[in-house]
Design an enzyme around this catalytic site. Structure first.
Site, mmCIF file in Angstrom:
data_model
loop_
_atom_site.group_PDB
_atom_site.id
_atom_site.type_symbol
_atom_site.label_atom_id
_atom_site.label_comp_id
_atom_site.label_asym_id
_atom_site.label_seq_id
_atom_site.Cartn_x
_atom_site.Cartn_y
_atom_site.Cartn_z
ATOM 1 N N LYS A 16 0.837 -1.210 0.000
ATOM 2 C CA LYS A 16 0.000 0.000 0.000
ATOM 3 C C LYS A 16 0.869 1.257 0.000
ATOM 4 O O LYS A 16 0.657 2.170 -0.798
ATOM 5 C CB LYS A 16 -0.939 0.005 1.236
ATOM 6 C CG LYS A 16 -1.864 -1.197 1.305
ATOM 7 C CD LYS A 16 -2.800 -1.140 2.504
ATOM 8 C CE LYS A 16 -2.122 -1.158 3.854
ATOM 9 N NZ LYS A 16 -1.399 -2.423 4.152
ATOM 10 N N ARG A 89 -10.181 0.824 8.403
ATOM 11 C CA ARG A 89 -9.690 -0.513 8.737
ATOM 12 C C ARG A 89 -10.722 -1.320 9.498
ATOM 13 O O ARG A 89 -10.462 -2.474 9.842
ATOM 14 C CB ARG A 89 -8.474 -0.335 9.630
ATOM 15 C CG ARG A 89 -7.225 -0.989 9.110
ATOM 16 C CD ARG A 89 -6.123 -0.474 10.008
ATOM 17 N NE ARG A 89 -4.945 -1.236 9.941
ATOM 18 C CZ ARG A 89 -3.851 -0.818 9.290
ATOM 19 N NH1 ARG A 89 -3.844 0.275 8.582
ATOM 20 N NH2 ARG A 89 -2.773 -1.539 9.351
ATOM 21 N N ARG A 123 11.803 -5.739 5.270
ATOM 22 C CA ARG A 123 11.555 -4.335 4.926
ATOM 23 C C ARG A 123 12.469 -3.412 5.737
ATOM 24 O O ARG A 123 12.749 -3.643 6.913
ATOM 25 C CB ARG A 123 10.096 -3.962 5.225
ATOM 26 C CG ARG A 123 9.847 -2.448 5.071
ATOM 27 C CD ARG A 123 8.395 -2.084 5.055
ATOM 28 N NE ARG A 123 7.715 -2.418 6.300
ATOM 29 C CZ ARG A 123 6.414 -2.257 6.488
ATOM 30 N NH1 ARG A 123 5.656 -1.788 5.507
ATOM 31 N NH2 ARG A 123 5.857 -2.593 7.631
ATOM 32 N N ARG A 156 10.898 -1.259 11.258
ATOM 33 C CA ARG A 156 9.764 -0.875 12.096
ATOM 34 C C ARG A 156 9.625 -1.813 13.297
ATOM 35 O O ARG A 156 9.858 -3.014 13.175
ATOM 36 C CB ARG A 156 8.468 -0.896 11.261
ATOM 37 C CG ARG A 156 8.182 0.455 10.630
ATOM 38 C CD ARG A 156 7.057 0.443 9.654
ATOM 39 N NE ARG A 156 5.827 -0.238 10.080
ATOM 40 C CZ ARG A 156 4.720 -0.252 9.359
ATOM 41 N NH1 ARG A 156 4.679 0.372 8.195
ATOM 42 N NH2 ARG A 156 3.658 -0.901 9.778
ATOM 43 N N ARG A 167 -0.774 -9.054 13.082
ATOM 44 C CA ARG A 167 -1.326 -8.017 12.185
ATOM 45 C C ARG A 167 -2.126 -8.669 11.058
ATOM 46 O O ARG A 167 -3.174 -8.157 10.665
ATOM 47 C CB ARG A 167 -0.196 -7.155 11.615
ATOM 48 C CG ARG A 167 0.380 -6.180 12.650
ATOM 49 C CD ARG A 167 1.754 -5.702 12.280
ATOM 50 N NE ARG A 167 1.802 -4.963 11.030
ATOM 51 C CZ ARG A 167 2.921 -4.774 10.325
ATOM 52 N NH1 ARG A 167 4.073 -5.282 10.743
ATOM 53 N NH2 ARG A 167 2.873 -4.072 9.219
#
Ligand code: AP5
Ligand code: MG
Length: 211
Positions: A16, A89, A123, A156, A167
């Site tokens: 996203k 969400r 990431r 992160r 998640r």
């Protein structure tokens, strides 16, 4: 309000943020990422950040009211349209959004749990400009600095395997129902997020620039 009014749906790690940066550059939209806004509140040690941090670190959702209070006032500056990344969400957030604005397009970027875990464990994000990288394919030569601005790359706090799994579970239980919600309203488009970034971008642009 002129311009496109767009929502990106999709599990954590679907791409996203990666696609949002490209699409807002191409179409001149305002990028509103509730995750980025929350991380900024946490970094600045605000009261809102303190309230949100525990849920974020566990991979749970931050309460709807806090999210809605944070985002409500931001639409006024979206004179050329907006792209919502990570919001809504929950069904309650989507219903509240309907009171604020109409939408033109909802794009769901789909990705399997296995690929989500693979992408998120590798990431890295630039602390200075927010550019998104992955250890497996697009790091700068030394792997420690942002290729765009030279900023420090970091991992992160919520990109740890157990939190990533949670998640994804939270996405499936709380956010995936929005696929049916927006399909019913005739707004939903699905994109295969397993494809390479350029192909995903081309498909999203085809959807957003169709009459
Ligand atoms: P948020 O920041 O929104 O996180 P998320 O939804 O979990 O999504 P991510 O940002 O992790 O993934 P992404 O889809 O942006 O993927 P990216 O482009 O980086 O939310 C964080 C937390 O804040 C939530 O858990 C919650 O606590 C809270 N929160 C936020 N909004 C909320 C709300 N509305 N209500 C309640 N709570 C809220 O890409 C991932 C990786 O894949 C990168 O390494 C990238 O380089 C790579 N990649 C991207 N595309 C491709 C491709 N096509 N092929 C190969 N690799 C790719
Ligand atoms: Mg993101």
């Amino acid at each position: 309000m002129p311009g496109r009014r767009v929502v990106f749906l999709g599990p954590p790690g679907a791409g996203k943020g990666t696609q949002a940066k490209r699409v807002v550059d191409a179409l001149g939209l305002l990028h509103l990422s509730t995750g980025d806004l929350l991380r900024d509140e946490v970094a600045r040690k605000t009261a809102l950040g303190a309230e949100a941090k525990g849920a974020m670190d566990r991979g749970e959702l931050v309460p709807d009211k806090l999210i809605l209070d944070m985002i409500r006032g931001r639409f006024a500056s979206a004179t050329k349209g907006f792209l919502l990344d990570g919001f809504p969400r929950t069904v309650a957030q989507a219903e509240a959004l309907e009171e604020i604005t109409e939408l033109d397009e909802v794009v769901s970027i789909d990705l399997s749990r296995e690929e989500v875990v693979r992408r998120l464990t590798s990431r890295r994000v630039c602390r200075a400009c927010g550019a998104i990288y992955n250890l497996t394919f697009n790091l700068s030569a030394d792997g420690a600095k942002c290729a765009a601005c030279g900023g420090e790359l970091y991992q992160r706090d919520d990109d740890r395997p157990a939190v990533i799994e949670n998640r994804f579970d939270v996405y499936e239980s709380s956010t995936a129902p929005l696929i049916a919600f927006y399909r019913k309203r005739g707004l939903l488009h699905s994109v295969n997020g397993e494809l390479g970034s350029d192909k995903v971008f081309a498909e999203i642009m085809r959807i957003l620039t169709a009459a």
